[in-house]
Design a protein around this motif. Structure first.
Motif, PDB file in Angstrom:
ATOM      1  N   HIS A 311      15.761 -20.431  55.946  1.00 19.22           N
ATOM      2  CA  HIS A 311      14.761 -19.531  56.248  1.00 19.22           C
ATOM      3  C   HIS A 311      13.934 -19.592  57.578  1.00 19.22           C
ATOM      4  O   HIS A 311      13.796 -18.490  58.261  1.00 19.22           O
ATOM      5  N   LEU A 312      13.945 -20.695  58.198  1.00 15.20           N
ATOM      6  CA  LEU A 312      12.837 -20.873  59.260  1.00 15.20           C
ATOM      7  C   LEU A 312      13.903 -20.836  60.654  1.00 15.20           C
ATOM      8  O   LEU A 312      15.161 -21.347  60.758  1.00 15.20           O
ATOM      9  N   THR A 313      13.286 -20.096  61.629  1.00 15.60           N
ATOM     10  CA  THR A 313      14.094 -20.195  63.000  1.00 15.60           C
ATOM     11  C   THR A 313      13.969 -21.534  63.645  1.00 15.60           C
ATOM     12  O   THR A 313      12.943 -22.226  62.813  1.00 15.60           O
ATOM     13  N   ALA A 314      14.658 -21.867  64.699  1.00 16.33           N
ATOM     14  CA  ALA A 314      14.353 -22.885  65.433  1.00 16.33           C
ATOM     15  C   ALA A 314      12.979 -23.021  65.929  1.00 16.33           C
ATOM     16  O   ALA A 314      12.360 -24.203  65.822  1.00 16.33           O
ATOM     17  N   GLU A 315      12.493 -22.266  66.122  1.00 18.22           N
ATOM     18  CA  GLU A 315      11.133 -22.340  66.768  1.00 18.22           C
ATOM     19  C   GLU A 315      10.164 -22.398  65.680  1.00 18.22           C
ATOM     20  O   GLU A 315       9.210 -23.106  65.763  1.00 18.22           O
ATOM     21  N   MET A 316      10.539 -21.682  64.494  1.00 24.14           N
ATOM     22  CA  MET A 316       9.514 -22.064  63.346  1.00 24.14           C
ATOM     23  C   MET A 316       9.470 -23.611  62.978  1.00 24.14           C
ATOM     24  O   MET A 316       8.452 -24.287  62.750  1.00 24.14           O
ATOM     25  N   ALA A 317      10.581 -23.958  63.087  1.00 23.71           N
ATOM     26  CA  ALA A 317      11.030 -25.435  62.360  1.00 23.71           C
ATOM     27  C   ALA A 317      10.188 -26.357  63.486  1.00 23.71           C
ATOM     28  O   ALA A 317       9.534 -27.492  63.332  1.00 23.71           O
ATOM     29  N   GLU A 318      10.357 -26.062  64.750  1.00 27.98           N
ATOM     30  CA  GLU A 318       9.697 -26.702  65.912  1.00 27.98           C
ATOM     31  C   GLU A 318       8.094 -26.936  65.836  1.00 27.98           C
ATOM     32  O   GLU A 318       7.613 -27.818  66.064  1.00 27.98           O
ATOM     33  N   GLN A 319       7.847 -25.485  65.486  1.00 24.47           N
ATOM     34  CA  GLN A 319       6.269 -25.702  65.305  1.00 24.47           C
ATOM     35  C   GLN A 319       5.655 -26.344  64.199  1.00 24.47           C
ATOM     36  O   GLN A 319       4.555 -27.173  64.325  1.00 24.47           O
ATOM     37  N   GLU A 325       3.911 -34.234  63.694  1.00 25.41           N
ATOM     38  CA  GLU A 325       3.919 -35.310  64.623  1.00 25.41           C
ATOM     39  C   GLU A 325       2.318 -35.690  65.263  1.00 25.41           C
ATOM     40  O   GLU A 325       1.948 -36.819  65.311  1.00 25.41           O
ATOM     41  N   GLU A 326       1.849 -34.394  65.343  1.00 25.95           N
ATOM     42  CA  GLU A 326       0.529 -34.810  65.988  1.00 25.95           C
ATOM     43  C   GLU A 326      -0.476 -35.191  64.863  1.00 25.95           C
ATOM     44  O   GLU A 326      -1.362 -36.143  65.079  1.00 25.95           O
ATOM     45  N   LYS A 327      -0.361 -34.746  63.562  1.00 29.20           N
ATOM     46  CA  LYS A 327      -1.437 -35.136  62.685  1.00 29.20           C
ATOM     47  C   LYS A 327      -1.054 -36.407  62.118  1.00 29.20           C
ATOM     48  O   LYS A 327      -1.888 -37.237  61.639  1.00 29.20           O
ATOM     49  N   TRP A 328       0.424 -36.879  62.070  1.00 25.26           N
ATOM     50  CA  TRP A 328       0.465 -38.065  61.370  1.00 25.26           C
ATOM     51  C   TRP A 328       0.628 -39.322  62.524  1.00 25.26           C
ATOM     52  O   TRP A 328       1.235 -40.463  62.066  1.00 25.26           O
ATOM     53  N   GLN A 329       0.567 -38.903  63.886  1.00 24.15           N
ATOM     54  CA  GLN A 329       1.022 -39.844  64.757  1.00 24.15           C
ATOM     55  C   GLN A 329       0.206 -41.077  64.565  1.00 24.15           C
ATOM     56  O   GLN A 329      -0.901 -41.513  64.183  1.00 24.15           O
ATOM     57  N   GLY A 330       0.866 -42.309  64.487  1.00 22.68           N
ATOM     58  CA  GLY A 330       0.299 -43.740  64.374  1.00 22.68           C
ATOM     59  C   GLY A 330      -0.063 -44.130  63.019  1.00 22.68           C
ATOM     60  O   GLY A 330      -0.415 -44.976  62.631  1.00 22.68           O
ATOM     61  N   GLY A 332       2.316 -44.187  60.466  1.00 26.33           N
ATOM     62  CA  GLY A 332       3.599 -44.735  59.886  1.00 26.33           C
ATOM     63  C   GLY A 332       4.375 -43.878  58.778  1.00 26.33           C
ATOM     64  O   GLY A 332       5.376 -44.243  58.271  1.00 26.33           O
ATOM     65  N   LEU A 333       3.794 -42.547  58.705  1.00 25.27           N
ATOM     66  CA  LEU A 333       4.357 -41.824  57.709  1.00 25.27           C
ATOM     67  C   LEU A 333       5.286 -40.812  58.361  1.00 25.27           C
ATOM     68  O   LEU A 333       4.891 -40.038  59.462  1.00 25.27           O
ATOM     69  N   LYS A 334       6.435 -40.717  58.092  1.00 27.19           N
ATOM     70  CA  LYS A 334       7.620 -39.957  58.767  1.00 27.19           C
ATOM     71  C   LYS A 334       8.648 -39.314  57.665  1.00 27.19           C
ATOM     72  O   LYS A 334       8.501 -39.674  56.471  1.00 27.19           O
ATOM     73  N   PHE A 335       9.055 -38.230  58.147  1.00 29.20           N
ATOM     74  CA  PHE A 335      10.151 -37.412  57.550  1.00 29.20           C
ATOM     75  C   PHE A 335      11.443 -37.312  58.190  1.00 29.20           C
ATOM     76  O   PHE A 335      11.153 -37.247  59.490  1.00 29.20           O
TER      77      PHE A 335
END
Length: 335
Positions: A311-319, A325-330, A332-335
Motif C-alpha cells: 500500500h505505501l510508496t517508498a516515500e510514505m514508508a520513509e516518512q 527513528e526520531e521519536k524512539w531514538q535512544g 532501545g525500541l526498534k522494529f
C-alpha cells in the motif's frame, strides 16, 4: 445500497450524541482536529479521542477499581488486539477448556471482544458504573486503548498485570486506514491514504500519537517488568518463536505450562485455535455485531506482518520510518 436499507450507524464510541452536559462543557475546552471516522476528535491528556470515547475514559478513570489478579491488555488500535485477546483468554482460562484438546471452547461461539471486554469504549461507555465484581470471575480479563498517562490509578497501585502489544507503525497505519474506511458512513466517502497518512504522522489518530503511546509502555516495562509485559506483534507471528513467547507470557501471568501440558501439546493447541486463519473462518466471526455496533468481520482483514508494502510508496514508508527513528531514538525500541 438498497433504498430500504439504512446506512450503517457509527459505533457507539464514535457517535456524538447522548453525552452529559458536564462532558460536553469539558470537551469544548480541548484541542480539536479532524477525525478519521468521527467528524472530530479531541486531545485529552495529550492523546486523541472521539467525543463519546472521552466520556467512557472519564468514567473508567473515576470508577474502575483494579484487583491484584486482573489482567489488562493494552494496545493502540489495529495492533492485533482481537488476536491477542483470543490468545490471552485461551491461555488464562485453559484449565476450563483444554483436556488437552479444546472442548466447547467459548471462542467457537463468541467473538474475542466479547470474551475480553474493552473498558473505556465498551463497559464504561455503556454504563458509567458497571457491575464488574459479580459479572467477571477472577482472573478478570479486560482490554484498553488508553495511553499510560490515562490509566486509572488503581491499575498502577495494585498487582494488576498489563500486557502491551505493539505493532510495526507502517502496518498499524495501513490497518487503521482500512478499518476507518469500513466504518465511515457511505455518504462521507473514503478517507484517502494520503490524507490519513498526514493525520497519522501529525499524531492525530484514535488514541494517538502512536509513537508516544508505544514509548510510554515500553519505558514502563523497563521500569516495572514485573507489572508490564511488552511484546511485538511480529514476534508472536513468527511460527518458530510463537511458542517461546507464549510460554514467557504464561510465566509473566503466573500460569506457566506444566510438564503434562507441554507433553500434551497444549501450547500448540492454543496457537492453532487462536491463529488468524482459524478465527477468521469461524462462523461467529463472519456474522453478527458487537454491542457497540461494529461487524465482527471488520476485525479480520489479513493479519499479516509486512502488508504495508502492498500500500505505501517508498516515500510514505520513509516518512513513517523517519518519525519512528526520531521519536524512539535512544530508547532501545526498534522494529
Amino acid at each position: 445500497m438498497s433504498l430500504t436499507q439504512p446506512p450503517p450507524a457509527l459505533p457507539q464510541y464514535l457517535q456524538e450524541n447522548e453525552i452529559s452536559q458536564e462532558t460536553r462543557d469539558m470537551i469544548s475546552t480541548l484541542p480539536r482536529d479532524q477525525g478519521w471516522i468521527a467528524s472530530h476528535i479531541y486531545q485529552y491528556q495529550g492523546f486523541w479521542h472521539s467525543t463519546r470515547q472521552i466520556e467512557g475514559v472519564l468514567a473508567c478513570q473515576e470508577n474502575f477499581r483494579a484487583q491484584d489478579s486482573d489482567i489488562l491488555l493494552v494496545t493502540t488500535p489495529k495492533s492485533g488486539t482481537t488476536w491477542l485477546k483470543a490468545i490471552l483468554f485461551s491461555l488464562v482460562k485453559r484449565g476450563e477448556y483444554y483436556h488437552p484438546e479444546p472442548q466447547d471452547h467459548p471462542l467457537l461461539t463468541k467473538n474475542p471482544h466479547v470474551l475480553v471486554p474493552h473498558l473505556e469504549i465498551g463497559l464504561y461507555l455503556q454504563k458509567p458504573v458497571p457491575d464488574l465484581m459479580t459479572s467477571y470471575a477472577p482472573p478478570r480479563l479486560f482490554s484498553s486503548h488508553l495511553p499510560l498517562v490515562s490509566l486509572p490509578e488503581s491499575v498502577k497501585e495494585t498487582a494488576c498485570k498489563v500486557v502491551y502489544l505493539c505493532r510495526n507503525p507502517k502496518d498499524t497505519f495501513v490497518s487503521l486506514w482500512h478499518f476507518a474506511n469500513k466504518l465511515r458512513p457511505e455518504s462521507w466517502g473514503s478517507i484517502s491514504l494520503e490524507e490519513a497518512l498526514e493525520l497519522f504522522c501529525r499524531g492525530v489518530s484514535m488514541c494517538g500519537p502512536f509513537w508516544d503511546h508505544v514509548l510510554g509502555y515500553w519505558n514502563e516495562s523497563l521500569k516495572r517488568p514485573q507489572s508490564v509485559f511488552f511484546i511485538k506483534y511480529e514476534e508472536m507471528k513468527e511460527e518458530e518463536e510463537a511458542g517461546s513467547h507464549l510460554r514467557k507470557l504464561a510465566e509473566f501471568l503466573g500460569c506457566p505450562f506444566s510438564p503434562e501440558e507441554e507433553a500434551q501439546g497444549v501450547v500448540g493447541n492454543i496457537l492453532k485455535q487462536c491463529s488468524f486463519e482459524t478465527l477468521s473462518n469461524l462462523d461467529v466471526n463472519k456474522r453478527g455485531k458487537l454491542s457497540s455496533g461494529e461487524e465482527h468481520s471488520a476485525f479480520f482483514r489479513r493479519g499479516e506482518a509486512g502488508d504495508w508494502r502492498n500500500h505505501l510508496t517508498a516515500e510514505m514508508a520513509e516518512q513513517i520510518d523517519r518519525i519512528t527513528e526520531e521519536k524512539w531514538q535512544g530508547s532501545g525500541l526498534k522494529f
